[in-house]
Write a protein that holds these residues in place. Structure first.
Motif, PDB file in Angstrom:
ATOM      1  N   CYS A 155      33.631  64.949 -25.020  1.00 33.31           N
ATOM      2  CA  CYS A 155      33.438  65.057 -23.573  1.00 33.31           C
ATOM      3  C   CYS A 155      33.469  63.667 -22.944  1.00 33.31           C
ATOM      4  O   CYS A 155      33.056  62.694 -23.566  1.00 33.31           O
ATOM      5  CB  CYS A 155      32.082  65.690 -23.272  1.00 33.31           C
ATOM      6  N   HIS A 175      38.389  69.897 -25.352  1.00 35.91           N
ATOM      7  CA  HIS A 175      39.131  68.721 -24.873  1.00 35.91           C
ATOM      8  C   HIS A 175      40.289  68.359 -25.803  1.00 35.91           C
ATOM      9  O   HIS A 175      40.749  67.218 -25.803  1.00 35.91           O
ATOM     10  CB  HIS A 175      38.182  67.528 -24.723  1.00 35.91           C
ATOM     11  N   LEU A 181      29.238  69.293 -22.494  1.00 38.54           N
ATOM     12  CA  LEU A 181      28.400  68.238 -21.907  1.00 38.54           C
ATOM     13  C   LEU A 181      28.905  67.797 -20.538  1.00 38.54           C
ATOM     14  O   LEU A 181      28.161  67.795 -19.560  1.00 38.54           O
ATOM     15  CB  LEU A 181      28.366  67.025 -22.854  1.00 38.54           C
ATOM     16  N   CYS A 182      30.199  67.438 -20.468  1.00 34.52           N
ATOM     17  CA  CYS A 182      30.683  66.914 -19.185  1.00 34.52           C
ATOM     18  C   CYS A 182      30.959  68.048 -18.209  1.00 34.52           C
ATOM     19  O   CYS A 182      31.061  67.833 -17.006  1.00 34.52           O
ATOM     20  CB  CYS A 182      31.907  66.014 -19.375  1.00 34.52           C
ATOM     21  N   GLU A 183      31.048  69.281 -18.737  1.00 32.80           N
ATOM     22  CA  GLU A 183      31.342  70.431 -17.877  1.00 32.80           C
ATOM     23  C   GLU A 183      30.163  70.786 -16.973  1.00 32.80           C
ATOM     24  O   GLU A 183      30.334  71.508 -15.992  1.00 32.80           O
ATOM     25  CB  GLU A 183      31.731  71.632 -18.742  1.00 32.80           C
TER      26      GLU A 183
HETATM   27 ZN   LIG Z   1      33.407  68.133 -21.778  1.00 30.11          ZN
END
Ligand SMILES: [Zn+2]
Length: 596
Positions: A102, A97, A221-223
């Motif tokens: 994230c 990022h 994590l956010c992926e």
């Molecule tokens: Zn992420």
């Protein structure tokens, strides 16, 4: 007999102010009440485990260590092996990022990882690099990972919202369960072929930032919420109890309860989004407790589908405890603040309670409650006061209790949430009105609770203090115990005694004595009150109301990570297309699990 003069040595310990951080849960209402209930309702999703991806990352670390490191001369032990991978993982998310964690929040250590990244290094030498965090996220997630059945073990771990030391946990003989191995292999499908996986297991443990960014892109994590993540579907099935947990459910219903709670959150998200209402703690509380949610513009009557009645009712019980606890904590912080102003002279409970007769209290309450109060508030009864909100008068029975529901709805002057907001605002902390507000909150909450007393749900709530489960009914306060205590003390009719009598008893029994017992019970909790009947002294300075529904935020984040919920630019949550299909599919399965 002459009273002994107060001796200064006892008071000396207050020559320094007790920092508020030394007092976390002054009446034990959080850890001994809310936390126990939430642990049943959202088992394995604690307030400190909000990211779903971490649940597949950990099994992968174990798998990766086994495949690519164990047995080599440079190999670390498993625990250190996990920690070094977590360090790389944290930096990988930041690198992907371009310097930010994230969305939805990074792991502990993200702040230091961000600083490290900002320095512009091109390579990370994990062998020598300073740890981003003294306590890796592993410490917070490990119990939940074990309790979800990802490791081969028959022992249950405590399901706690506090980080615990894992000294008793032997990492060296950890084995992944079939479920854990499945998750690990899914994570490995992409991550395993990336350079970072090879390098982090190697002797040098040196990764380039570009490689780390790729790792973050595939495993971050956010992926996880992106389509096509193969571990996501299995994680969803685990959280929604669609896999076989076998013996790992001591209560027999912890996993189904979590499933139902998550479905309830999805269903509420669906209903809220139509009215553009936010999915947060206040909205959730409104829906399960009042059956409606309101903001300045709109008011939504929530419809709980029959499949979710059971779980929604349990959450309602959770909020009975919550509102009662806010009342007691409000009384505690008011008491400590009042006494703080009086210094070593302290005050008697009678003199404090007499403040309820001040004309200012009547005047303030008339405004706050939008009613016209006559005479002194202290002489009034809960029944007479609440009649002004449309609650039936008379002895507090089921009929009177049921009249609270239509009479006092969310965010109206007598409502529990309105009073909670007012108490938390501290506006009346130093005035006599500040004593009346928590008492009214307690009375409305317990009057509304009365109708549940003899139901299975009331019994379930009382279970939090049941010695059968190793609890202590003398120390663990929950609404069923408090109503019993009040009924005994006031010959069955506390509802029709004066506010002064009621307040005097409640202050002694549920605030002063309760705090004293708690500070004897917990060595890490300081006692803020010095009692020499009839006087109480306190150094003051404690005004925190600690009660929260800490697991709800984690649950919403996990549902977001699983790609079922997304937030729009106005912070209104919506079901994703996948979320809608999933909810519809799962709601078609009828489950009833009311306790018998
Ligand atoms: Zn992420």
């Amino acid at each position: 007999m002459a009273k002994k003069p107060q001796t200064s040595p006892i008071l000396l310990r207050w020559s320094d102010y007790v920092p508020a951080t030394d007092v976390q849960d002054p009446l034990g209402l959080g850890l001994r009440g809310s936390a126990r209930l939430a642990s049943q309702l959202l088992y394995c999703i604690t307030s400190i485990t909000p990211r779903a991806r971490y649940f597949s990352f950990i099994p992968w670390c174990v798998f990766d260590h086994q495949q690519r490191e164990r047995g080599r001369p440079h190999a670390l032990g498993l625990r250190d092996g996990i920690i070094i991978r977590e360090q790389a993982f944290t930096l990988a998310c930041i690198a992907h990022h371009e310097g930010e964690p994230c969305s939805g929040g990074g792991l502990v250590g993200s702040r230091d990882a961000k600083t490290w990244f900002a320095n512009g290094g091109k390579e990370a030498h994990f062998k020598t690099m300073k740890k981003f965090s003294k306590n890796p996220a592993l410490g917070a997630y490990l119990n939940s990972v074990v309790n979800l059945g990802l490791f081969e073990t028959d022992t249950q771990r405590p399901d706690s919202d506090e980080e615990v030391a894992h000294k008793d946990f032997t990492f060296n003989d950890i084995k992944l369960s079939a479920l854990g191995l499945d998750l690990a292999k899914r994570f490995d499908q992409k991550a395993g072929s990336l350079s970072t996986a090879k390098q982090i297991a190697s002797k040098e443990r040196c990764c380039s930032i570009d490689d780390l960014a790729k790792f973050g892109k595939h495993g971050g994590l956010c992926e996880l919420s992106h389509k096509g993540c193969v571990d996501r579907e299995l994680l969803r099935d685990i959280f929604f109890a669609l896999v076989d947990f076998k013996v790992r459910d001591p209560e027999k219903n912890s996993h189904p309860f979590r499933r139902q709670s998550l479905l309830l959150i999805l269903e509420l998200c669906r209903q809220f989004s139509i009215e553009k209402l936010r999915l947060n703690e206040a909205g959730f509380a409104g829906a399960v407790y009042f059956g409606e949610v309101a903001n300045d513009e709109s008011r939504l009557a929530v419809v709980i589908p029959p499949q979710l009645h059971d779980i929604a009712t349990r959450w309602r019980m959770f909020y009975f405890h919550h509102f009662m606890s806010v009342a007691f904590e409000g009384l505690f912080s008011w008491l400590v603040s009042q006494l703080g102003n009086r210094g070593l002279a302290g005050a008697t409970v009678d003199s404090l309670v007499a403040q309820l007769d001040e004309p200012g209290v009547r005047k303030n309450l008339s405004e706050i409650l939008a009613v016209d109060l006559k005479g002194s508030f202290g002489d009034l009864t809960p029944s007479a006061l609440c009649a002004k909100a449309g609650i039936k008068e008379g002895a507090l029975d089921e009929v009177v209790s049921k009249s609270v529901d239509p009479g006092v709805t969310t965010l109206t002057p007598f409502a529990e949430d309105t009073l909670e907001n007012l108490i938390r605002s501290k506006e009346h902390l130093y005035s006599s009105t500040g004593l009346a507000l928590p008492m009214i909150l307690m009375a409305v909450t317990l009057a509304r609770y009365k109708q549940w007393e003899t139901t299975n749900y009331g019994e379930w709530l009382a279970g939090v203090a049941d010695p059968k489960f190793g609890h202590n009914p003398l120390l663990d306060l929950v609404p069923p115990l408090v109503t019993t205590g009040l009924t005994r003390r006031f010959d069955g009719d506390w509802w029709n005694c004066s506010w002064k009598e009621l307040t005097s008893f409640v202050l002694w029994r549920y605030v002063i004595q309760q705090h004293e017992s708690m500070s004897y019970e917990r060595t890490d909790e300081r006692c803020l009150l010095q009692v020499e009947r009839p006087k109480v002294v306190s150094p003051g300075r404690f005004d925190k109301i600690g009660m929260v529904n800490g697991r709800l935020g984690s649950a919403i984040q996990i549902l977001t990570d699983l790609g079922l919920i997304e937030e729009d630019e106005n912070k209104v949550s919506h079901l994703t297309e996948e979320g809608e299909t999933f909810l519809m599919r799962e709601m078609a399965k009828v489950v009833t699990n009311e306790v018998s």
